[in-house]
Scaffold this motif. Structure first.
Motif, PDB file in Angstrom:
ATOM      1  N   GLY A 181      41.240  12.237  40.194  1.00  0.00           N
ATOM      2  CA  GLY A 181      39.804  12.450  40.032  1.00  0.00           C
ATOM      3  C   GLY A 181      39.282  11.860  38.735  1.00  0.00           C
ATOM      4  N   ILE A 182      40.032  12.006  37.653  1.00  0.00           N
ATOM      5  CA  ILE A 182      39.603  11.443  36.364  1.00  0.00           C
ATOM      6  C   ILE A 182      39.601   9.919  36.424  1.00  0.00           C
ATOM      7  N   ALA A 183      40.629   9.346  37.051  1.00  0.00           N
ATOM      8  CA  ALA A 183      40.691   7.884  37.186  1.00  0.00           C
ATOM      9  C   ALA A 183      39.487   7.361  37.966  1.00  0.00           C
ATOM     10  N   SER A 184      39.133   8.033  39.049  1.00  0.00           N
ATOM     11  CA  SER A 184      37.990   7.621  39.854  1.00  0.00           C
ATOM     12  C   SER A 184      36.693   7.737  39.064  1.00  0.00           C
ATOM     13  N   ALA A 185      36.620   8.759  38.202  1.00  0.00           N
ATOM     14  CA  ALA A 185      35.399   8.953  37.419  1.00  0.00           C
ATOM     15  C   ALA A 185      35.127   7.764  36.522  1.00  0.00           C
ATOM     16  N   PHE A 186      36.174   7.180  35.962  1.00  0.00           N
ATOM     17  CA  PHE A 186      35.974   6.080  35.018  1.00  0.00           C
ATOM     18  C   PHE A 186      35.794   4.722  35.683  1.00  0.00           C
ATOM     19  N   VAL A 187      35.961   4.654  36.994  1.00  0.00           N
ATOM     20  CA  VAL A 187      35.682   3.403  37.703  1.00  0.00           C
ATOM     21  C   VAL A 187      34.215   3.015  37.522  1.00  0.00           C
ATOM     22  N   ALA A 188      33.335   4.010  37.515  1.00  0.00           N
ATOM     23  CA  ALA A 188      31.909   3.725  37.327  1.00  0.00           C
ATOM     24  C   ALA A 188      31.662   3.053  35.977  1.00  0.00           C
ATOM     25  N   THR A 189      32.368   3.475  34.950  1.00  0.00           N
ATOM     26  CA  THR A 189      32.220   2.848  33.633  1.00  0.00           C
ATOM     27  C   THR A 189      32.682   1.403  33.669  1.00  0.00           C
ATOM     28  N   ILE A 190      33.767   1.142  34.373  1.00  0.00           N
ATOM     29  CA  ILE A 190      34.248  -0.233  34.508  1.00  0.00           C
ATOM     30  C   ILE A 190      33.201  -1.087  35.206  1.00  0.00           C
ATOM     31  N   TYR A 191      32.623  -0.553  36.285  1.00  0.00           N
ATOM     32  CA  TYR A 191      31.585  -1.293  36.997  1.00  0.00           C
ATOM     33  C   TYR A 191      30.422  -1.618  36.063  1.00  0.00           C
TER      34      TYR A 191
END
Length: 247
Positions: A181-191
């Protein structure tokens, strides 16, 4: 085709995708529908709110310039201006009428037509400078549409990350899901940050540089037309205009 733009985008993709693999993750980890909706759709929505319809349409029409920029050949234009100067000295300004009718570039055609109509040099300068200023302002607004996207997308990426962490906090009772869940949360920051710095802002700056190059080219043309209207010697005109050539 602007090969540097293609190479730049390729390097950007290699940096992101290669970095993910080098860090021991998988490419699948970069895909997250919720992050996509928050960052991409949110950025587009924010940009549309602040942009007038004609400006947004202009931005879309300018975008292909990143890969296929309009070509300006100042040396060829100087030769043409000198040729017009010789012709006007030989046949008078009315001798340029056929050249004006055969021009496809609206700015060139308008300038030649003003010469044929006998416009005074100062009047010619004022009319063409007004066209240049309006064209430059409108095209820069179009380029700034992508700049706006580059400003909004990182912020929306942070919003996406916070929303993802909120969802994680609601599942604290299930420790096994926290890491994913934490990894998925930071995908938005990468985008958000990735798109801003590898696409939106570079595209905006590239378009601005093309607009400036075109304005420099058209300013050179304007000076040449004014010099013809003033009856300057063709050699002097050529010498003056060569100062606009860079590289």
């Amino acid at each position: 085709m602007d090969i540097l733009s293609l190479i730049g985008l390729l390097f950007g993709l290699i940096a992101i995708l290669g970095g993910v693999i080098a860090k021991g993750s998988s490419l699948e980890a970069l895909w997250n529908l919720a992050a996509f909706l928050i960052v991409i759709v949110g950025t587009l929505g924010a940009t549309l709110v602040q942009t007038r319809v004609p400006v947004f349409i202009r931005a879309l029409r300018m975008f292909p310039w990143v890969f296929r920029p309009p070509r300006f050949d100042p040396r060829d234009m100087i030769k043409r201006i000198v040729d017009w100067s010789h012709l006007s000295r030989k046949e008078g300004l009315l001798g340029l009428e056929d050249r004006s009718n055969n021009e496809t570039d609206p700015f060139v055609r308008k300038g030649l037509q003003l010469l044929v109509d006998g416009a005074e040099p100062q009047a010619l300068r004022q009319v063409l400078e007004s066209d240049l200023d309006n064209s430059e302002a409108f095209d820069l607004q179009g380029a700034r549409v992508f700049e706006s996207m580059g400003i909004y997308s990182p912020t929306l990426g942070i919003i996406g990350a916070v929303m993802g962490l909120m969802a994680v906090m609601q599942n604290l009772a299930e420790p096994g899901r926290l890491g994913q869940g934490i990894a998925s949360a930071f995908v938005a920051t990468i985008y958000g940050v990735g798109l801003a710095n590898l696409f939106f802002l570079p595209v905006s700056n590239k378009l601005k540089s093309i607009v400036q190059a075109r304005i420099s080219y058209q300013t050179m043309l304007l000076e040449g037309l004014v010099a013809i209207a003033e009856g300057e010697n063709p050699r002097n005109i050529e010498s003056k205009l060569n100062g606009f050539i860079q590289g």
